[in-house]
Design an enzyme around this catalytic site. Structure first.
Site, PDB file in Angstrom:
ATOM      1  N   GLY A 193       0.822  -1.206   0.000  1.00 42.22           N
ATOM      2  CA  GLY A 193       0.000   0.000   0.000  1.00 42.22           C
ATOM      3  C   GLY A 193       0.852   1.251   0.000  1.00 42.22           C
ATOM      4  N   GLY A 197       0.466   5.017   4.989  1.00 43.91           N
ATOM      5  CA  GLY A 197      -0.230   3.971   5.733  1.00 43.91           C
ATOM      6  C   GLY A 197       0.712   2.873   6.186  1.00 43.91           C
ATOM      7  N   GLY A 198       1.629   2.487   5.311  1.00 40.39           N
ATOM      8  CA  GLY A 198       2.560   1.429   5.661  1.00 40.39           C
ATOM      9  C   GLY A 198       3.493   1.826   6.780  1.00 40.39           C
ATOM     10  N   GLU A 217       5.449  -3.236   1.361  1.00 39.84           N
ATOM     11  CA  GLU A 217       5.787  -2.686   0.051  1.00 39.84           C
ATOM     12  C   GLU A 217       5.069  -1.351  -0.051  1.00 39.84           C
ATOM     13  OE1 GLU A 217       4.611  -3.376  -4.526  1.00 39.84           O
ATOM     14  OE2 GLU A 217       5.069  -5.214  -3.423  1.00 39.84           O
ATOM     15  N   CYS A 254       2.781  -1.083  -9.109  1.00 41.79           N
ATOM     16  CA  CYS A 254       3.917  -0.698  -8.263  1.00 41.79           C
ATOM     17  C   CYS A 254       5.215  -0.675  -9.051  1.00 41.79           C
ATOM     18  CB  CYS A 254       4.039  -1.649  -7.077  1.00 41.79           C
ATOM     19  SG  CYS A 254       4.075  -3.393  -7.534  1.00 41.79           S
ATOM     20  N   GLU A 341       6.765   9.318  -5.511  1.00 35.84           N
ATOM     21  CA  GLU A 341       5.884   8.580  -6.414  1.00 35.84           C
ATOM     22  C   GLU A 341       4.606   9.362  -6.709  1.00 35.84           C
ATOM     23  OE1 GLU A 341       4.010   4.091  -6.812  1.00 35.84           O
ATOM     24  OE2 GLU A 341       4.172   4.995  -4.827  1.00 35.84           O
TER      25      GLU A 341
END
Length: 481
Positions: A193, A197-198, A217, A254, A341
């Site tokens: 995600g 959040g990760g 990831e 991704c 990103e």
């Protein structure tokens, strides 16, 4: 700091822990194949519901379902083959002196898996994290993604018909996910995600009284470097293929190439603009993805030195058109905000003046899942080697004269990379090696043969590949596992 109370799902899953850990390899492989079969048997229903919730299209989702069931069967094969147990035996030697020591990999325990938005099947309830954890002998609690809740419930229900009770449980809701990471029954977490959040969940996992592994990831820029010789030999083809790669799936992979390094004076601007303009607007996973895409694209376009080549056309909450921007390499290297990103159909062309300019800008790219080099046989060998060295340092997979989108699921694949692409660059979330995340080694010293796990007994009753006294030994004829 006290442990929180276990979640109901973790309590249920704990009943399956011993059953899975003690299962025979034959039974474990059989469950994985049964899971694949039941999903294939309901393919029409699964694809139809997945398309309703994600708008990814039947063709894409049919392929993703095939990948999902294919990797379940691949892990079944790997379980039966047995090398994942890493059985190692050092016999006692009075001359050293040395005791008898035998080591193998054992299941880590119940695993929490956070489903991804952009792969509602292959990185979701029955996806690679779940498949590899089950192969290791670990029960799984999946926190379903909010973007496809009904699909998650359907797949979880189908798995429940063929797997042992408690082997896979599905939870819904963000607070349930946070509680799951803190749950004392959970021994590891798999996550795909966003970086934000990760990182929050990673910190929760590390902040427990008993910290646990968090395999996250979190996002990737996946730089592509094109040498001057490659531009001269096939520049327009590279431009077209690059656009096809970064717009594939509306840029929601991704492994999307988010950066294209081209030599100054490349002459490919018209070809790039033409290829991008020909891409039809595509569906995004939801309005939250569109909002994030718009915000990040606007921030990127506002940076000093960044120039728009193709601006996105207006779209509704579920579609977006492609965008392309460009910036000089020196400006990119000096602006950290440029190296973030942009999830969706957008990419950034970075123009380098010379070798030093290229290497400085490439060094500013954070850790990525992939790095790609397009070159020719008559290239400057020193330049190519320097670029490949940086690519190897910055990425988990280095691609030559190809494109990073499309990840083969096999024994050799590595889908991971340095921070921030993942939290654990030693490991992969795709391919057979993903099973290693959910295993831990245990060594047994001087135990009587009858008390050892079957895999470690002297006669090798399971017929496993083993390393004995430093030498690899091929499998022997085995009794049923």
């Amino acid at each position: 700091m006290d442990h929180p109370s276990p979640t109901p799902a973790a309590v249920l899953t704990s009943t399956a822990t011993a059953a899975l850990a003690d299962s025979s390899l034959t039974d474990r492989a059989g469950w994985l194949r049964a899971a694949a079969d039941v999903l294939d048997g309901h393919a029409d229903q699964i694809v139809r519901l997945a398309d309703e919730e994600t708008h990814l299209g039947a063709a894409r989702l049919t392929g993703e379902l095939a990948r999902t069931t294919g990797q379940l069967r691949l892990f079944a094969d790997a379980v039966e083959e047995g090398s994942f147990l890493d059985v190692t035996i050092d016999h006692a030697d009075p001359d050293v002196p040395r005791p008898d020591v035998r080591r193998m990999m054992r299941p880590l325990g119940p695993v929490a898996v956070f489903a991804a938005s952009n792969f509602p099947l292959a990185f979701s309830v029955a996806g690679g994290d779940t498949a590899s954890a089950l192969a290791a002998g670990c029960p799984v609690v999946v926190k379903a993604h909010e973007g496809h809740p009904r699909l998650s419930a359907l797949v979880g229900g189908l798995l429940a018909t063929v797997l042992p009770a408690g082997a896979v449980t599905v939870l819904h809701g963000r607070e349930a996910g946070r509680a799951l990471v803190r749950d004392p029954a959970i021994r590891a977490v798999g996550f795909t995600g966003s970086l934000t959040g990760g990182r929050a969940l990673f910190d929760l996992a590390a902040g427990r009284p008993d910290p646990i592994p968090f395999y996250g990831e979190l996002g990737s820029l996946n730089p592509v470097v094109v040498t001057p010789a490659a531009v001269a030999a096939r520049g327009e083809a590279v431009a077209r293929d690059f656009v096809a790669s970064f717009t594939l799936g509306s840029g929601q992979f991704c492994t999307k190439p988010g950066l294209l390094f081209l030599p100054a004076g490349h002459g490919l601007e018209a070809a790039l603009v033409e290829a991008v303009a020909a891409v039809r607007p595509g569906p995004l996973l939801g309005e939250w993805i569109r909002a994030g895409f718009d915000e990040r694209l606007a921030a990127l376009a506002a940076l000093p030195g960044v120039r728009g080549l193709v601006a996105p056309a207006p779209g509704d909450g579920h579609t977006a058109s492609a965008a392309l921007l460009t910036v000089p390499a020196a400006r990119f290297a000096a602006e950290p905000a440029a190296a973030q990103e942009c999830f969706g159909p957008a990419s950034l062309v970075i123009e380098y003046a010379d070798r030093a300019d290229l290497l400085a800008a490439l060094a500013a790219v954070p850790g990525s899942l992939t790095a790609t080099v397009h070159g020719e046989s008559d290239d400057d060998a020193d330049l190519v080697r320097a670029v490949l060295d940086l690519a190897t340092e910055r990425a988990g997979r280095v691609v030559w004269n190809g494109w990073p989108t499309g990840v083969t699921v096999g024994w050799a694949m590595h889908h991971g990379g340095p921070w921030p692409s993942t939290t654990a660059p030693l490991h992969t979330s795709v391919g057979v090696a993903a099973i290693r995340r959910f295993l831990r080694p245990v060594a047994y010293q001087n135990l009587p043969d009858a008390l050892l796990p079957e895999a470690l007994r002297e006669a090798n009753p399971l017929g496993l590949p083993r390393r004995v006294d430093g030498r690899l030994r091929e499998p022997v004829a085995a009794t049923p596992r």
